[in-house]
Structures are given as C-alpha cells and as structure tokens.
Design a protein around this motif. Structure first.
Motif, PDB file in Angstrom:
ATOM      1  N   THR A 168       0.827  -1.206   0.000  1.00 47.05           N
ATOM      2  CA  THR A 168       0.000   0.000   0.000  1.00 47.05           C
ATOM      3  C   THR A 168       0.865   1.261   0.000  1.00 47.05           C
ATOM      4  O   THR A 168       2.005   1.256   0.452  1.00 47.05           O
ATOM      5  N   GLY A 169       0.251   2.334  -0.523  1.00 47.32           N
ATOM      6  CA  GLY A 169       0.904   3.642  -0.533  1.00 47.32           C
ATOM      7  C   GLY A 169      -0.076   4.699  -0.051  1.00 47.32           C
ATOM      8  O   GLY A 169      -1.192   4.380   0.410  1.00 47.32           O
ATOM      9  N   ALA A 170       0.346   5.929  -0.176  1.00 46.43           N
ATOM     10  CA  ALA A 170      -0.409   7.052   0.389  1.00 46.43           C
ATOM     11  C   ALA A 170      -1.870   7.081  -0.072  1.00 46.43           C
ATOM     12  O   ALA A 170      -2.746   7.552   0.662  1.00 46.43           O
ATOM     13  N   GLY A 171      -2.148   6.559  -1.284  1.00 49.52           N
ATOM     14  CA  GLY A 171      -3.511   6.606  -1.820  1.00 49.52           C
ATOM     15  C   GLY A 171      -4.538   5.910  -0.946  1.00 49.52           C
ATOM     16  O   GLY A 171      -5.704   6.310  -0.906  1.00 49.52           O
ATOM     17  N   ILE A 172      -4.114   4.886  -0.200  1.00 46.98           N
ATOM     18  CA  ILE A 172      -5.095   4.155   0.610  1.00 46.98           C
ATOM     19  C   ILE A 172      -5.561   5.009   1.795  1.00 46.98           C
ATOM     20  O   ILE A 172      -6.637   4.768   2.348  1.00 46.98           O
ATOM     21  N   SER A 173      -4.778   6.019   2.156  1.00 46.50           N
ATOM     22  CA  SER A 173      -5.162   6.860   3.294  1.00 46.50           C
ATOM     23  C   SER A 173      -5.790   8.192   2.862  1.00 46.50           C
ATOM     24  O   SER A 173      -6.132   9.015   3.707  1.00 46.50           O
ATOM     25  N   VAL A 174      -5.945   8.386   1.547  1.00 51.91           N
ATOM     26  CA  VAL A 174      -6.554   9.636   1.062  1.00 51.91           C
ATOM     27  C   VAL A 174      -7.977   9.781   1.603  1.00 51.91           C
ATOM     28  O   VAL A 174      -8.396  10.857   2.038  1.00 51.91           O
ATOM     29  N   GLU A 175      -8.709   8.650   1.623  1.00 54.11           N
ATOM     30  CA  GLU A 175     -10.096   8.716   2.121  1.00 54.11           C
ATOM     31  C   GLU A 175     -10.158   8.820   3.654  1.00 54.11           C
ATOM     32  O   GLU A 175     -11.241   8.910   4.225  1.00 54.11           O
ATOM     33  N   SER A 176      -8.997   8.825   4.305  1.00 51.10           N
ATOM     34  CA  SER A 176      -8.926   9.125   5.740  1.00 51.10           C
ATOM     35  C   SER A 176      -8.580  10.594   5.957  1.00 51.10           C
ATOM     36  O   SER A 176      -8.362  11.025   7.089  1.00 51.10           O
ATOM     37  N   GLY A 177      -8.457  11.335   4.870  1.00 48.42           N
ATOM     38  CA  GLY A 177      -8.179  12.773   4.980  1.00 48.42           C
ATOM     39  C   GLY A 177      -6.697  13.124   4.917  1.00 48.42           C
ATOM     40  O   GLY A 177      -6.322  14.264   5.209  1.00 48.42           O
ATOM     41  N   ILE A 178      -5.850  12.155   4.546  1.00 48.82           N
ATOM     42  CA  ILE A 178      -4.420  12.463   4.396  1.00 48.82           C
ATOM     43  C   ILE A 178      -4.120  12.525   2.899  1.00 48.82           C
ATOM     44  O   ILE A 178      -4.109  11.483   2.235  1.00 48.82           O
ATOM     45  N   PRO A 179      -3.912  13.708   2.349  1.00 48.62           N
ATOM     46  CA  PRO A 179      -3.633  13.775   0.903  1.00 48.62           C
ATOM     47  C   PRO A 179      -2.378  12.974   0.574  1.00 48.62           C
ATOM     48  O   PRO A 179      -1.487  12.852   1.417  1.00 48.62           O
ATOM     49  N   ASP A 180      -2.322  12.397  -0.640  1.00 47.22           N
ATOM     50  CA  ASP A 180      -1.108  11.661  -0.991  1.00 47.22           C
ATOM     51  C   ASP A 180       0.014  12.657  -1.296  1.00 47.22           C
ATOM     52  O   ASP A 180      -0.160  13.872  -1.143  1.00 47.22           O
ATOM     53  N   PHE A 181       1.183  12.166  -1.701  1.00 51.23           N
ATOM     54  CA  PHE A 181       2.346  13.045  -1.859  1.00 51.23           C
ATOM     55  C   PHE A 181       2.372  13.770  -3.200  1.00 51.23           C
ATOM     56  O   PHE A 181       2.683  14.949  -3.270  1.00 51.23           O
ATOM     57  N   ARG A 182       2.047  12.999  -4.271  1.00 46.45           N
ATOM     58  CA  ARG A 182       2.350  13.519  -5.601  1.00 46.45           C
ATOM     59  C   ARG A 182       1.142  14.036  -6.360  1.00 46.45           C
ATOM     60  O   ARG A 182       1.301  14.599  -7.438  1.00 46.45           O
ATOM     61  N   SER A 183      -0.072  13.851  -5.841  1.00 49.41           N
ATOM     62  CA  SER A 183      -1.236  14.422  -6.526  1.00 49.41           C
ATOM     63  C   SER A 183      -1.278  15.925  -6.235  1.00 49.41           C
ATOM     64  O   SER A 183      -0.594  16.418  -5.335  1.00 49.41           O
ATOM     65  N   LEU A 184      -2.107  16.628  -7.010  1.00 45.53           N
ATOM     66  CA  LEU A 184      -2.257  18.068  -6.831  1.00 45.53           C
ATOM     67  C   LEU A 184      -2.639  18.367  -5.376  1.00 45.53           C
ATOM     68  O   LEU A 184      -3.550  17.730  -4.839  1.00 45.53           O
ATOM     69  N   GLY A 185      -1.951  19.279  -4.738  1.00 48.49           N
ATOM     70  CA  GLY A 185      -2.272  19.610  -3.347  1.00 48.49           C
ATOM     71  C   GLY A 185      -1.541  18.740  -2.342  1.00 48.49           C
ATOM     72  O   GLY A 185      -1.570  18.999  -1.145  1.00 48.49           O
ATOM     73  N   GLY A 186      -0.883  17.658  -2.819  1.00 51.18           N
ATOM     74  CA  GLY A 186      -0.124  16.781  -1.923  1.00 51.18           C
ATOM     75  C   GLY A 186       1.129  17.487  -1.407  1.00 51.18           C
ATOM     76  O   GLY A 186       1.538  18.527  -1.944  1.00 51.18           O
ATOM     77  N   LEU A 187       1.738  16.894  -0.370  1.00 59.19           N
ATOM     78  CA  LEU A 187       2.907  17.536   0.268  1.00 59.19           C
ATOM     79  C   LEU A 187       3.992  17.906  -0.743  1.00 59.19           C
ATOM     80  O   LEU A 187       4.558  18.999  -0.685  1.00 59.19           O
ATOM     81  N   TRP A 188       4.274  16.963  -1.686  1.00 64.03           N
ATOM     82  CA  TRP A 188       5.388  17.236  -2.612  1.00 64.03           C
ATOM     83  C   TRP A 188       5.011  18.235  -3.700  1.00 64.03           C
ATOM     84  O   TRP A 188       5.861  18.613  -4.510  1.00 64.03           O
ATOM     85  N   SER A 189       3.731  18.645  -3.762  1.00 64.85           N
ATOM     86  CA  SER A 189       3.405  19.709  -4.715  1.00 64.85           C
ATOM     87  C   SER A 189       3.638  21.077  -4.044  1.00 64.85           C
ATOM     88  O   SER A 189       3.718  22.102  -4.708  1.00 64.85           O
ATOM     89  N   ARG A 190       3.793  21.051  -2.710  1.00 62.09           N
ATOM     90  CA  ARG A 190       4.015  22.318  -2.002  1.00 62.09           C
ATOM     91  C   ARG A 190       5.413  22.426  -1.381  1.00 62.09           C
ATOM     92  O   ARG A 190       5.910  23.521  -1.147  1.00 62.09           O
ATOM     93  N   TYR A 191       5.975  21.249  -1.071  1.00 63.40           N
ATOM     94  CA  TYR A 191       7.333  21.247  -0.507  1.00 63.40           C
ATOM     95  C   TYR A 191       8.200  20.427  -1.447  1.00 63.40           C
ATOM     96  O   TYR A 191       7.833  19.304  -1.788  1.00 63.40           O
ATOM     97  N   HIS A 192       9.341  20.964  -1.831  1.00 61.15           N
ATOM     98  CA  HIS A 192      10.217  20.211  -2.721  1.00 61.15           C
ATOM     99  C   HIS A 192      10.698  18.948  -1.988  1.00 61.15           C
ATOM    100  O   HIS A 192      11.235  19.035  -0.880  1.00 61.15           O
TER     101      HIS A 192
END
Ligand code: APR
Length: 248
Positions: free
Chosen positions: A21-45
């Motif tokens: 599993t990766g970040a996507g499984i926790s998206v529906e728990s309210g934790i955005p994934d890393f690489r989708s729009l709005g994810g941590l890596w879209s805001r922090y390098h």
C-alpha cells in the motif's frame, strides 16, 4: 465468468496473498497523498524537505513540513479500505501488508502483520544520540523538538537518502518472493526500492492486481488486473464478493 470474477476467484484460491500500500489508501482518511495536486510534494520540494541531508543541515526548515504531516496524521482514522484489508487478513486471504505509509492506520483497522517499509510516526528519535521518545510525550509547540542531549528529534520515518530498516526490507522482499497474489493499492510506484516489490512478485509468478483511480508508474505488462477506483470503494466490494462466495 468475467475477468473481474476470475480475479476474485484467483485471490480467494491464493495460498499467499499480500498487499503493498501507498499514500492513496489513506486519502479517504483525509491524508492527501504526496504527488497528486495539493499533496505535500506539490508544495514542498521533496529533496529540500524530505532528504536526510536537508534535515541534518536545517532541521527547523524541514520541521515546517513535518509539522503539517504530523497534524494530518494525528487527525486521521482508518477508512473502509484499511478495514477491508484487515478483514481479508482475518479471513486468511491476506498474509501481510507491506506499507509505505507511516500513519499506523492499517494496525488501527486491525491488520496484524504490517511491514512498515518507510518507518512510522509513533516515535521520535534523536538524530545525534538515537534516543527514542513516544510521539505523544513530545510537544511540538517549538520546532525542532530537542532531545535531552540537545540534538534535534526526527520522526522515525525513512527520509530520502536513508536505508530502508533492515528487518522491514528483508521481510518485505521475502513476502514478495513467496507470494502468489499481490495487491498494489494507492501507490504511484515511483519510489525505489518499494517500487521493486511488484517486480519481485511478478518474477516469481504472482498475479498482480492494481487498485488506483489513475495509472501508476507500474509497467502495463506487470499488472494482471486493474481496478480504476478508489481503494475505499474497491476493497470493501472485494470483501463482499469473497464473503458471498464463502471461500475457505
Ligand atoms: N485510492 C487508491 N489510490 C489512490 C487514491 C484512492 N482513494 N487516491 C489517490 N490514489 C493514488 C494516486 O493516483 C497515486 O498513484 O495513490 C497514489 C499515491 O502516490 P504517491 O503520492 O506517490 O504516494 P506513494 O506511492 O505512497 O509514495 C511513495 O514516496 O514521498 C515518498 O516516502 C514517501 O512513502 C512515500 C513514497
């Protein structure tokens, strides 16, 4: 029997099914994934904020990102996808979950055998002397939080540039090398060595099911069946079908 039913049949009759599993499984728990729009890596390098060298040279800067991550993790609860995987383990179908997530949501949903490939957020460790503290014992009102030796504390997660914890790596690769069914759920498969796990499983002849609303970086020929849905929709449906067919 259609392809979907055939896949369910294959899963139900597998001897050693596992999940990655990766970040996507926790998206529906309210934790955005890393690489989708709005994810941590879209805001922090990712290198500026996620590499161990960045933490060592400027822990206060990296803690800006870590604080945000910590706040998201502390608010999150398991979602139907986490519960469905725990149910599949309880039914004797899934033998292990290898997760790249650090949120402990699989364990909180009831999964027993969870291999944490990228560490976890339950404790903080001193970067200087390695002393560990339970996360809840440490106030994050001032960052970086400091060890009693004065060194900066960091969550027990794997930063870019760090090794995967040896036990997790060995257990994950051995599970992949002995599985006959691999579910790849909610990961972009963009980060090695976790991205090698499907390859190891495929090479030893496992059936690979991918659950992801958008295509990942897994090569098409690696995937035997794809469900282009969210994990929270696809996994409970699989549990229902396995239950209906009453596989033992
Ligand atoms: N259900 C299933 N998949 C989803 C959902 C959902 N509800 N929402 C998003 N996804 C998919 C996205 O389409 C994407 O392919 O989850 C994937 C998340 O990919 P990443 O953000 O790259 O997360 P992950 O693969 O876990 O990243 C791997 O990289 O940043 C590092 O250490 C970090 O563990 C992380 C690693």
């Amino acid at each position: 029997m259609n392809d979907y039913r055939r896949m369910i049949d294959r899963l139900a009759r597998s001897n050693h099914a596992i999940a990655l599993t990766g970040a996507g499984i926790s998206v529906e728990s309210g934790i955005p994934d890393f690489r989708s729009l709005g994810g941590l890596w879209s805001r922090y390098h990712p290198i500026e904020y996620g590499h161990i060298d960045s933490f060592r040279s400027n822990p206060a800067k990296v803690w800006k990102m870590l604080l945000e991550m910590d706040a998201l993790l502390s608010r999150a609860d398991p979602n139907p996808a986490h519960f469905a995987l725990a149910k599949l383990e309880a039914l004797g179908i899934i033998r292990a979950v290898i997760t790249q997530n650090v949120d402990s949501l699989h364990q909180r949903a009831g999964s027993k055998r969870v291999i944490e490939f990228h560490g976890h957020n339950r404790s903080l460790r001193c970067e200087s002397c390695n002393l560990r503290y339970p996360r809840e014992k440490i106030s994050l009102s001032v960052t970086p939080p400091a060890c009693r030796c004065g060194g900066p504390l960091r969550p027990e997660i794997v930063f870019f540039g760090e090794q995967i914890p040896t036990i997790a790596f060995t257990e994950a690769m051995s599970a992949a090398d002995s599985c006959d069914f691999l579910m790849v759920i909610g990961t972009s498969a963009a980060v090695a060595p976790a991205s090698q796990i499907p390859l190891v499983a495929k090479n030893r002849g496992a059936f690979v099911l991918e659950i992801n609303p958008t295509p990942s970086e897994l090569r098409k020929e690696m995937v035997d069946f794809r469900i282009a849905q969210s994990a929270g929709t696809a996994l409970p449906e699989i549990v229902t079908l396995i239950g209906v067919n009453n596989y033992e």
